[in-house]
Motif scaffolding. Structure first.
Motif, PDB file in Angstrom:
ATOM      1  N   ARG A  40      -1.336  63.458  62.378  1.00 29.13           N
ATOM      2  CA  ARG A  40      -0.192  63.630  61.484  1.00 29.13           C
ATOM      3  C   ARG A  40      -0.219  65.014  60.814  1.00 29.13           C
ATOM      4  NH1 ARG A  40       3.553  60.963  62.012  1.00 29.13           N
ATOM      5  NH2 ARG A  40       3.001  59.013  61.077  1.00 29.13           N
ATOM      6  N   VAL A  41      -1.348  65.336  60.186  1.00 26.88           N
ATOM      7  CA  VAL A  41      -1.373  66.598  59.434  1.00 26.88           C
ATOM      8  C   VAL A  41      -1.478  67.811  60.348  1.00 26.88           C
ATOM      9  CG1 VAL A  41      -2.284  65.528  57.350  1.00 26.88           C
ATOM     10  CG2 VAL A  41      -3.859  66.589  58.968  1.00 26.88           C
ATOM     11  N   GLY A  42      -1.944  67.613  61.571  1.00 25.33           N
ATOM     12  CA  GLY A  42      -2.052  68.724  62.501  1.00 25.33           C
ATOM     13  C   GLY A  42      -0.911  68.785  63.483  1.00 25.33           C
ATOM     14  N   ILE A  47       2.266  71.143  59.560  1.00 32.73           N
ATOM     15  CA  ILE A  47       1.560  72.191  58.825  1.00 32.73           C
ATOM     16  C   ILE A  47       2.541  73.085  58.082  1.00 32.73           C
ATOM     17  CG2 ILE A  47       0.099  74.244  59.033  1.00 32.73           C
ATOM     18  CD1 ILE A  47      -1.343  72.778  61.341  1.00 32.73           C
ATOM     19  N   GLY A  48       3.571  73.557  58.762  1.00 30.25           N
ATOM     20  CA  GLY A  48       4.560  74.428  58.112  1.00 30.25           C
ATOM     21  C   GLY A  48       5.280  73.741  56.968  1.00 30.25           C
ATOM     22  N   GLU A  62      16.055  74.583  53.165  1.00 31.79           N
ATOM     23  CA  GLU A  62      15.021  75.618  53.054  1.00 31.79           C
ATOM     24  C   GLU A  62      13.940  75.397  54.105  1.00 31.79           C
ATOM     25  OE1 GLU A  62      14.325  76.814  48.553  1.00 31.79           O
ATOM     26  OE2 GLU A  62      14.552  74.624  48.782  1.00 31.79           O
ATOM     27  N   LEU A  63      13.552  74.141  54.284  1.00 31.91           N
ATOM     28  CA  LEU A  63      12.553  73.819  55.300  1.00 31.91           C
ATOM     29  C   LEU A  63      13.075  74.129  56.698  1.00 31.91           C
ATOM     30  CD1 LEU A  63      11.200  70.467  53.866  1.00 31.91           C
ATOM     31  CD2 LEU A  63       9.910  72.597  54.133  1.00 31.91           C
ATOM     32  N   GLU A  64      14.324  73.827  56.913  1.00 31.70           N
ATOM     33  CA  GLU A  64      14.945  74.090  58.217  1.00 31.70           C
ATOM     34  C   GLU A  64      14.889  75.582  58.549  1.00 31.70           C
ATOM     35  OE1 GLU A  64      18.832  72.197  60.361  1.00 31.70           O
ATOM     36  OE2 GLU A  64      19.078  72.943  58.320  1.00 31.70           O
ATOM     37  N   ARG A  65      15.067  76.422  57.536  1.00 33.11           N
ATOM     38  CA  ARG A  65      15.016  77.877  57.735  1.00 33.11           C
ATOM     39  C   ARG A  65      13.590  78.389  57.905  1.00 33.11           C
ATOM     40  NH1 ARG A  65      19.236  77.892  53.883  1.00 33.11           N
ATOM     41  NH2 ARG A  65      17.753  78.152  52.196  1.00 33.11           N
ATOM     42  N   CYS A  66      12.637  77.839  57.156  1.00 31.20           N
ATOM     43  CA  CYS A  66      11.294  78.425  57.181  1.00 31.20           C
ATOM     44  C   CYS A  66      10.386  77.853  58.257  1.00 31.20           C
ATOM     45  CB  CYS A  66      10.637  78.350  55.807  1.00 31.20           C
ATOM     46  SG  CYS A  66      10.036  76.744  55.316  1.00 31.20           S
TER      47      CYS A  66
END
Length: 144
Positions: A40-42, A47-48, A62-66
């Motif tokens: 899950r975390v990897g 991670i991003g 914001e998440l979609e962009r970064c």
């Protein structure tokens, strides 16, 4: 026989991870395996997302962009799974339009330093890894 579910990548995961074990009379919670947690975390996108959310509240767009290359559907699935696993907190603000923010939970914040170290390592060594791959492919006649 345990029921199976799939994560954001489509890989099967145990439903018992974090759910009451229906076969147990005491209703104990069955622990996630280390492999399930690391998957899950990897994960490709986790991670991003976790690094971004560890900086403070972050919105979906914001998440979609970064998070480079992530689709809206995969972002939605990954956010849902990270929230389910207790790594993200989702807060809905009753505005028009609705404002939804994601923040890292204390256990995700504990993980943050390790994620930053891992991403820093990958950034520092990506050129060397690309060179090693090219050398290997030339030596082994790998097709493009």
């Amino acid at each position: 026989m345990s029921q199976r579910n799939s994560d954001a990548t489509g890989r099967p995961t145990s439903r018992a991870c974090g759910a009451a074990d229906g076969s147990s009379a005491s209703g104990r919670v069955e622990a996630c395996t280390v492999r399930e947690v690391l998957d899950r975390v990897g994960g490709k996108w986790s991670i991003g997302i976790l690094v971004a959310a560890s900086q403070g509240p972050v919105r979906f767009t914001e998440l979609e962009r970064c998070v480079e290359g992530i689709s809206r559907r995969m972002l939605t699935l990954t956010l849902r799974n990270l929230e389910r696993d207790g790594l993200l907190h989702r807060e809905v603000h009753p505005t028009v339009p609705l404002k939804v923010e994601y923040t890292a939970t204390p256990i995700a914040l504990e993980l943050y330093e390790s994620l930053v170290a891992l991403t820093g390592w990958a950034e520092r060594h990506r050129g060397a890894i690309a060179d090693a791959r090219a050398t290997y492919d030339r030596a082994h006649g790998a097709a493009d």
